[in-house]
Design an enzyme around this catalytic site. Structure first.
Site, PDB file in Angstrom:
ATOM      1  N   GLU A  16       5.141  20.500  -3.420  1.00  0.00           N
ATOM      2  CA  GLU A  16       5.469  19.101  -3.700  1.00  0.00           C
ATOM      3  C   GLU A  16       5.551  18.888  -5.209  1.00  0.00           C
ATOM      4  O   GLU A  16       4.587  19.136  -5.939  1.00  0.00           O
ATOM      5  CB  GLU A  16       4.407  18.181  -3.101  1.00  0.00           C
ATOM      6  CG  GLU A  16       4.746  16.716  -3.236  1.00  0.00           C
ATOM      7  CD  GLU A  16       3.730  15.807  -2.570  1.00  0.00           C
ATOM      8  OE1 GLU A  16       4.132  14.837  -1.925  1.00  0.00           O
ATOM      9  OE2 GLU A  16       2.516  16.088  -2.705  1.00  0.00           O
ATOM     10  N   GLU A  25      -3.700  10.510   4.424  1.00  0.00           N
ATOM     11  CA  GLU A  25      -2.237  10.543   4.285  1.00  0.00           C
ATOM     12  C   GLU A  25      -1.964  11.305   2.992  1.00  0.00           C
ATOM     13  O   GLU A  25      -2.222  10.818   1.902  1.00  0.00           O
ATOM     14  CB  GLU A  25      -1.668   9.120   4.249  1.00  0.00           C
ATOM     15  CG  GLU A  25      -0.189   9.055   4.527  1.00  0.00           C
ATOM     16  CD  GLU A  25       0.628   9.053   3.245  1.00  0.00           C
ATOM     17  OE1 GLU A  25       1.134  10.145   2.890  1.00  0.00           O
ATOM     18  OE2 GLU A  25       0.744   7.999   2.615  1.00  0.00           O
ATOM     19  N   LYS A  64     -11.188   1.474  -3.707  1.00  0.00           N
ATOM     20  CA  LYS A  64     -11.167   2.167  -4.993  1.00  0.00           C
ATOM     21  C   LYS A  64      -9.719   2.545  -5.261  1.00  0.00           C
ATOM     22  O   LYS A  64      -9.190   3.492  -4.698  1.00  0.00           O
ATOM     23  CB  LYS A  64     -12.051   3.425  -4.937  1.00  0.00           C
ATOM     24  CG  LYS A  64     -12.562   3.909  -6.323  1.00  0.00           C
ATOM     25  CD  LYS A  64     -11.489   4.298  -7.319  1.00  0.00           C
ATOM     26  CE  LYS A  64     -10.842   5.620  -6.963  1.00  0.00           C
ATOM     27  NZ  LYS A  64      -9.830   6.044  -8.006  1.00  0.00           N
ATOM     28  N   CYS A 103       5.567  10.315  -1.263  1.00  0.00           N
ATOM     29  CA  CYS A 103       5.053  11.470  -0.525  1.00  0.00           C
ATOM     30  C   CYS A 103       6.025  11.930   0.556  1.00  0.00           C
ATOM     31  O   CYS A 103       6.019  13.098   0.943  1.00  0.00           O
ATOM     32  CB  CYS A 103       3.696  11.152   0.088  1.00  0.00           C
ATOM     33  SG  CYS A 103       3.658   9.608   1.007  1.00  0.00           S
TER      34      CYS A 103
END
Length: 470
Positions: A377, A245, A170, A279
């Site tokens: 972040e 992750e 997906k 990331c």
């Protein structure tokens, strides 16, 4: 842009169960370039059933044969490299050169590594009076992000195939065209029907259905920590395995004696690449107070070398962020940084162009560890530079977030850098500009995730252990 009006299930493109659609928007000009089906639980169920049916045969296939098919898939990626790069530039907004070199180049390297590893991996070993077997975990639900749309697919699909697992993918709803092209590559490579299946759709509908499906044995997810928590809870309730992750707030620590100009330039580049949408981006640069103002000046000069604009233009080094929501989010963080007292050295919250989801490349100085821009972040082209007095303070700052995904250390010698890196709470550290290694494990400490990707450690995520005693 070419798009399939269906799902790739059991080796063929099949009509979607519902009529909902997802528009794919070019983030550089805000124009709709294609539409794909928004899959639902029925599509997911059909894909999982196909994967379950294909699993026994694929698991029984010799590892060398599975590895050869991964190699064939790699060859298709090489042959269609330009096509993939053009598509990623269109739906992600990545500059064309970066698309080809990184967005396609890295997956080719990763698929090559698993083609070799799959043929040589020790799926059996003798320990005392036992034979230990490493067997495929089963059906994998792979949920991938938009920031590296091909790399993150290959980083999950290639080791799963090498292990003998079957999959349902997906992909992120912002970049589904790359996933569809990858499905074409899988078909062209001759991977058997049902081994790989693709369902496009949104996270709350198709993603949740995949994570919760009783026919899925492992969920491998890359994305935000917030969504990772939800997927972990869903999988935990069913006692199924997860690999997560997640986010990062990586520190780039420049120790006294390091090549300051090289370290700063490399650090700026690491943040600006992919418009800061990595990331593991080195978004916090830590510099000794004695060299601090020099580093700030070097960073301001370096960021000026990242002109933004049309990603198809060879001179463009900084494309847009993925969508309007992300653009507004990043601009909000920049405004927050100014509000909390950080010094704006370059860039700012103002939109550089009338159209497109562009963010001016931004550098902050006088950032303190507790500021929002030093803790959360941002996922955009925003760098924070923080001073420190000694190594102990640098370490406290580097380890002082909830994340622990990436990092970097620069020093006059390797021994000094490695000694500092050993004390960092993070999953991967680059020493004096260390290069990407497709065999090295990638993954996080703390809220940056669970499990590892790439290389033998990444392959192990898709295996379960059985011991036979004699």
């Amino acid at each position: 842009m070419k798009a399939h009006d269906g799902m790739y299930i059991d080796g063929a493109w099949r009509p979607a169960a519902g009529r909902e659609r997802i528009e794919v928007v070019n983030p550089a000009d805000e124009q709709v370039i294609a539409g794909v089906p928004a899959g639902n639980a029925d599509d997911v169920d059909a894909a999982v059933r196909a994967a379950r049916a294909a699993f026994p045969g694929w698991a029984a296939t010799a590892p060398a044969e599975r590895a050869a098919l991964i190699g064939a898939l790699r060859d298709v990626l090489v042959a269609r490299k330009g096509e993939f790069a053009e598509l990623i530039t269109a739906e992600l907004g990545s500059p064309r050169g970066f698309s080809e070199m990184v967005h396609v180049g890295a997956p080719i390297a990763v698929s090559s590594s698993f083609a070799e590893l799959g043929a040589s991996y020790a799926f059996e070993e003798r320990i005392g009076n036992s034979t230990v077997l490493m067997e495929p975990v089963g059906v994998v639900g792979a949920i991938t992000p938009w920031n590296y749309p091909l790399h993150q697919i290959v980083a999950k699909v290639a080791p799963a195939l090498a292990a003998g697992c079957t999959l349902v993918l997906k992909p992120a709803e912002d970049t589904p065209l790359t996933a569809q092209l990858f499905a074409e590559a899988v078909h062209e490579a001759g991977i058997p029907a049902g081994v790989f299946n693709l369902v496009t759709g949104t996270g709350p509908v198709a993603g949740q259905a995949l994570a919760a499906h009783e026919g899925v044995d492992l969920v491998s997810f890359t994305g935000s920590t917030a969504v990772g928590r939800q997927i972990g809870a869903t999988a935990g309730a069913a006692v199924k395995r997860v690999a997560l992750e997640l986010g990062g707030k990586s520190a780039n620590v420049i120790l006294p004696g390091a090549d300051l100009a090289k370290a700063v330039a490399a650090g700026v580049g690491h943040v600006m690449n992919n418009s800061g949408q990595s990331c593991n981006a080195l978004t916090r640069m830590l510099v000794h107070r004695d060299q601090y103002e020099e580093a700030v000046s070097l960073a301001a000069a370096a960021v000026a070398k990242y002109p933004s604009g049309d990603p198809r233009d060879p001179g463009t080094r900084l494309g847009p962020v993925i969508n309007a929501k992300q653009r507004d989010r990043v601009r909000g963080y920049i405004s927050k940084g100014v509000e909390e007292g950080a010094r704006l050295v370059a860039g700012g919250p103002e939109a550089p162009y009338e159209h497109g989801y562009f963010i001016a490349p931004t550098v902050f100085a006088d950032v303190t560890p507790e500021m929002t821009i030093a803790q959360e972040e941002i996922f955009g082209p925003v760098l924070s530079i923080l001073p420190y007095e000694d190594q102990d303070e640098a370490l406290r700052i580097a380890n002082g977030t909830v994340y622990g995904l990436g990092g970097a250390v620069w020093a006059a010698d390797e021994e000094t850098a490695v000694a500092f890196a050993r004390r960092m709470d993070t999953g991967q550290v680059d020493i004096n500009g260390g290069r990407f290694n497709p065999l090295a494990p990638f993954g996080g400490y703390k809220q940056s995730g669970v499990g590892r990707e790439l290389g033998p450690h990444g392959l192990a995520e898709y295996l379960q252990t059985k011991s036979l005693q004699f």
